[in-house]
Design a protein around this motif. Structure first.
Motif, PDB file in Angstrom:
ATOM      1  N   GLN A  76     -22.535 -25.541   2.281  1.00  0.00           N
ATOM      2  CA  GLN A  76     -23.204 -26.747   2.767  1.00  0.00           C
ATOM      3  C   GLN A  76     -24.358 -27.126   1.836  1.00  0.00           C
ATOM      4  O   GLN A  76     -24.556 -28.310   1.525  1.00  0.00           O
ATOM      5  CB  GLN A  76     -23.732 -26.539   4.183  1.00  0.00           C
ATOM      6  CG  GLN A  76     -24.386 -27.788   4.783  1.00  0.00           C
ATOM      7  CD  GLN A  76     -24.959 -27.539   6.170  1.00  0.00           C
ATOM      8  OE1 GLN A  76     -24.966 -26.411   6.659  1.00  0.00           O
ATOM      9  NE2 GLN A  76     -25.458 -28.589   6.806  1.00  0.00           N
ATOM     10  N   ARG A  80     -24.696 -30.699  -0.176  1.00  0.00           N
ATOM     11  CA  ARG A  80     -25.849 -31.594   0.004  1.00  0.00           C
ATOM     12  C   ARG A  80     -26.595 -31.799  -1.321  1.00  0.00           C
ATOM     13  O   ARG A  80     -26.996 -32.918  -1.655  1.00  0.00           O
ATOM     14  CB  ARG A  80     -26.808 -31.020   1.051  1.00  0.00           C
ATOM     15  CG  ARG A  80     -26.236 -30.959   2.454  1.00  0.00           C
ATOM     16  CD  ARG A  80     -26.127 -32.349   3.086  1.00  0.00           C
ATOM     17  NE  ARG A  80     -25.741 -32.242   4.487  1.00  0.00           N
ATOM     18  CZ  ARG A  80     -24.500 -32.220   4.931  1.00  0.00           C
ATOM     19  NH1 ARG A  80     -23.486 -32.300   4.069  1.00  0.00           N
ATOM     20  NH2 ARG A  80     -24.243 -32.124   6.226  1.00  0.00           N
ATOM     21  N   ASN A  84     -27.117 -35.157  -3.617  1.00  0.00           N
ATOM     22  CA  ASN A  84     -28.460 -35.617  -3.988  1.00  0.00           C
ATOM     23  C   ASN A  84     -28.664 -35.730  -5.498  1.00  0.00           C
ATOM     24  O   ASN A  84     -29.732 -36.149  -5.953  1.00  0.00           O
ATOM     25  CB  ASN A  84     -29.523 -34.658  -3.425  1.00  0.00           C
ATOM     26  CG  ASN A  84     -29.582 -34.678  -1.912  1.00  0.00           C
ATOM     27  OD1 ASN A  84     -29.078 -35.598  -1.274  1.00  0.00           O
ATOM     28  ND2 ASN A  84     -30.201 -33.663  -1.330  1.00  0.00           N
ATOM     29  N   GLU A 216     -29.251 -27.958   5.423  1.00  0.00           N
ATOM     30  CA  GLU A 216     -29.080 -29.202   6.177  1.00  0.00           C
ATOM     31  C   GLU A 216     -29.353 -30.439   5.313  1.00  0.00           C
ATOM     32  O   GLU A 216     -28.624 -31.435   5.388  1.00  0.00           O
ATOM     33  CB  GLU A 216     -30.029 -29.196   7.373  1.00  0.00           C
ATOM     34  CG  GLU A 216     -29.998 -30.466   8.213  1.00  0.00           C
ATOM     35  CD  GLU A 216     -31.088 -30.460   9.274  1.00  0.00           C
ATOM     36  OE1 GLU A 216     -30.757 -30.719  10.439  1.00  0.00           O
ATOM     37  OE2 GLU A 216     -32.260 -30.194   8.934  1.00  0.00           O
ATOM     38  N   THR A 217     -30.388 -30.373   4.492  1.00  0.00           N
ATOM     39  CA  THR A 217     -30.815 -31.550   3.726  1.00  0.00           C
ATOM     40  C   THR A 217     -30.594 -31.418   2.230  1.00  0.00           C
ATOM     41  O   THR A 217     -30.763 -32.392   1.501  1.00  0.00           O
ATOM     42  CB  THR A 217     -32.310 -31.824   3.969  1.00  0.00           C
ATOM     43  OG1 THR A 217     -33.060 -30.645   3.612  1.00  0.00           O
ATOM     44  CG2 THR A 217     -32.564 -32.152   5.433  1.00  0.00           C
ATOM     45  N   THR A 219     -32.424 -29.275   0.167  1.00  0.00           N
ATOM     46  CA  THR A 219     -33.809 -29.310  -0.298  1.00  0.00           C
ATOM     47  C   THR A 219     -34.235 -27.934  -0.794  1.00  0.00           C
ATOM     48  O   THR A 219     -33.939 -26.919  -0.159  1.00  0.00           O
ATOM     49  CB  THR A 219     -34.753 -29.743   0.850  1.00  0.00           C
ATOM     50  OG1 THR A 219     -34.362 -31.029   1.314  1.00  0.00           O
ATOM     51  CG2 THR A 219     -36.201 -29.786   0.381  1.00  0.00           C
ATOM     52  N   ASN A 251     -31.893 -25.149   8.500  1.00  0.00           N
ATOM     53  CA  ASN A 251     -32.446 -26.497   8.623  1.00  0.00           C
ATOM     54  C   ASN A 251     -33.956 -26.486   8.423  1.00  0.00           C
ATOM     55  O   ASN A 251     -34.586 -25.427   8.313  1.00  0.00           O
ATOM     56  CB  ASN A 251     -32.083 -27.107   9.980  1.00  0.00           C
ATOM     57  CG  ASN A 251     -32.426 -26.182  11.134  1.00  0.00           C
ATOM     58  OD1 ASN A 251     -33.561 -25.709  11.243  1.00  0.00           O
ATOM     59  ND2 ASN A 251     -31.452 -25.902  11.996  1.00  0.00           N
ATOM     60  N   LEU A 252     -34.535 -27.674   8.376  1.00  0.00           N
ATOM     61  CA  LEU A 252     -35.979 -27.816   8.178  1.00  0.00           C
ATOM     62  C   LEU A 252     -36.781 -27.207   9.317  1.00  0.00           C
ATOM     63  O   LEU A 252     -37.886 -26.700   9.116  1.00  0.00           O
ATOM     64  CB  LEU A 252     -36.338 -29.298   8.017  1.00  0.00           C
ATOM     65  CG  LEU A 252     -36.035 -29.927   6.662  1.00  0.00           C
ATOM     66  CD1 LEU A 252     -36.139 -31.447   6.754  1.00  0.00           C
ATOM     67  CD2 LEU A 252     -36.987 -29.401   5.597  1.00  0.00           C
ATOM     68  N   SER A 279     -35.519 -32.505  -3.558  1.00  0.00           N
ATOM     69  CA  SER A 279     -34.172 -32.818  -3.078  1.00  0.00           C
ATOM     70  C   SER A 279     -33.293 -33.502  -4.118  1.00  0.00           C
ATOM     71  O   SER A 279     -32.156 -33.862  -3.830  1.00  0.00           O
ATOM     72  CB  SER A 279     -34.255 -33.703  -1.820  1.00  0.00           C
ATOM     73  OG  SER A 279     -34.857 -33.004  -0.757  1.00  0.00           O
TER      74      SER A 279
END
Length: 481
Positions: A76, A80, A84, A216-217, A219, A251-252, A279
């Motif tokens: 994942q 992501r 980005n 999740e993001t 980052t 996740n954050l 990111s």
């Protein structure tokens, strides 16, 4: 610029280095002062015991949950990050990771690199690898810069130059940079910053580590206090981040408690001066930032630890250094004694699955098992239990060690026989009672030299009457009375 001493050149034993460290009064003073300060700062940062233990429990659950989903989260994260605009690279070994980093720099025809603090780059011995290929890699963290200037390895994962006091740093700057000696710490920092400032502008590539990689993001999160990490990741046109595969979190939301645990456990700070969240590369409407961002995900033995239910807990580590700060052994011998990238209690359980237990056979035994490391670990890694596990692995043959890379130390038949006798003695009540009876009556016949142990201890001579005999006589006397 002098380079850090490679691990492979530290050929003497742990015990040999420990003897040298114990004889260095200045080194011991430097560590004692630093450790006392860090322990007090951590205590002050967690005034509420209930809140602290609740936070530690939460941190343990977050890391355990992330590790339980590690393959999925890594995929994942890659998805992501790629979306980005970040280029993701996978490396099984440090050699492969170094080749990837070099190929990126070579493609840009780069010759100068500035590097923020990164323990994974220490695993890779990146500075030496690049120097051998005519690429200068300059440390921008002040502590890392100091030890690089002196041709040393970091002695602590958070404070690399903790083994030096301000007078030693002043003499180093005078000798290497040609500046006047000063005892003013702020002036010493300014001297280092003036040297580094120009390098940020000239560098072709910036390298950093990663504290947490957020799946999740997509980052990359980095924490620091000096601002050099932010400069290393934004000023050069290319940013390369290197990290171990265990740094991924879901996740954050998970980062918030982990960040609080990290900064308070490491330096007693509620938060670091800078929290950098990256990111992707610079966008068309942005004024600063790198044109390219790369992430190198390194295994280097981590998947072996991941496959073992108990050793997997070593991957919980968030690199705060609290276990070192509270370790009585580390405080007396310092980080260089361990001869590896990760010193102290966490190094004793991480290093075996990175380099092989047979290369560091003394590490698991370099502990009093006082339990302080386990009590202060922010993510509740049971370090003492793992040290006991590795001690057991150490006396098994390689064929008996399915989980520890390359087997452990090799012991003589005599030593194996002694320990088997000891095990039999302490697992058979009848044998134990007979041995106790014989020892109390013939104890004076015990040898004065019982091996290396008696080099520093007096050989034990059993008492003429055992505690059991004395207790029995006492009870018999009371009955007769």
């Amino acid at each position: 610029m002098s380079q850090r001493i490679p691990v492979k050149e530290l050929t003497d034993s742990f015990r040999g280095r420990a003897v040298g460290a114990l004889a260095d009064d200045q080194l011991r003073t430097n560590f004692r002062v630093a450790m006392d300060s860090l322990m007090q700062k951590r205590a002050d940062a967690f005034p509420d015991e209930e809140e602290r233990e609740g936070l530690r429990e939460l941190g343990n659950h977050i890391k355990a949950r992330a590790l339980s989903r590690l393959p999925d989260l890594l995929e994942q994260l890659e998805t992501r990050l790629t979306a980005n605009g970040v280029k993701v690279h996978w490396a099984e070994t440090t050699e492969e990771a170094n080749r990837i980093v070099h190929s990126i720099i070579e493609a840009k025809q780069g010759s100068q690199v500035v590097k923020g603090k990164s323990m994974v780059s220490e695993e890779m011995e990146m500075n030496d690898y690049l120097a051998d290929r005519n690429i200068e890699c300059l440390e921008s963290d002040m502590g890392e810069y100091i030890v690089q200037l002196d041709g040393e390895k970091p002695s602590h994962i958070i404070m690399p130059a903790i083994h030096k006091n301000r007078f030693q740093v002043s003499r180093l700057f005078h000798d290497k940079l040609g500046v006047d000696e000063t005892e003013d710490v702020n002036e010493l920092i300014q001297i280092g910053r003036r040297t580094l400032r120009q390098k940020f502008l000239e560098a072709d590539v910036g390298v950093s580590g990663v504290n947490f990689a957020i799946a999740e993001t997509g980052t990359l999160l980095l924490v620091e206090n000096e601002g050099n990490g932010r400069m290393s990741t934004t000023a050069p046109p290319v940013h390369i981040a290197v990290t171990g595969i265990e740094k991924v979190v879901e996740n954050l939301r998970d980062v918030v408690p982990l960040l609080s645990l990290l900064t308070r456990s490491a330096l007693g700070q509620p938060i670091t001066t800078y929290v950098n969240m990256i990111s992707g590369p610079r966008k068309a409407d942005e004024l600063d930032g790198p044109e390219e961002v790369h992430l190198v995900l390194l295994d280097n033995g981590r998947s072996g630890a991941f496959a073992d239910a108990q050793l997997r807990q070593t991957l919980n580590c968030i690199r705060c250094g609290a276990c070192m700060n509270h370790c009585p052994v580390y405080a007396r011998v310092g980080g260089h004694t361990y001869g590896e990238v990760y010193p102290g209690p966490i190094g004793k359980i991480i290093t075996p699955h990175m380099v092989g237990l047979h290369k560091v056979p003394d590490h698991p035994s370099a502990s009093s098992l006082c339990g302080a490391c386990g009590e202060v670990c922010p993510v509740k890694i049971p370090i003492p239990e793992m040290l006991q596990r590795l001690r057991q692995e150490n006396v098994k043959s390689p064929a008996e060690q399915p989980t520890v890379k390359d087997g452990g130390a090799k012991y003589s038949r005599k030593e194996r026989a002694i320990w088997r006798f000891w095990a039999a003695l302490n697992t058979s009540p009848r044998f134990y009672r007979w041995f106790l009876w014989a020892a109390t009556r013939f104890g004076k016949l015990a040898p004065k030299n019982a091996g290396p142990w008696t080099d520093n201890h007096t050989a034990p001579i059993p008492a003429r009457r055992s505690l059991h005999d004395l207790a029995k006589a006492h009870l018999d006397g009371r009955k007769q009375g």
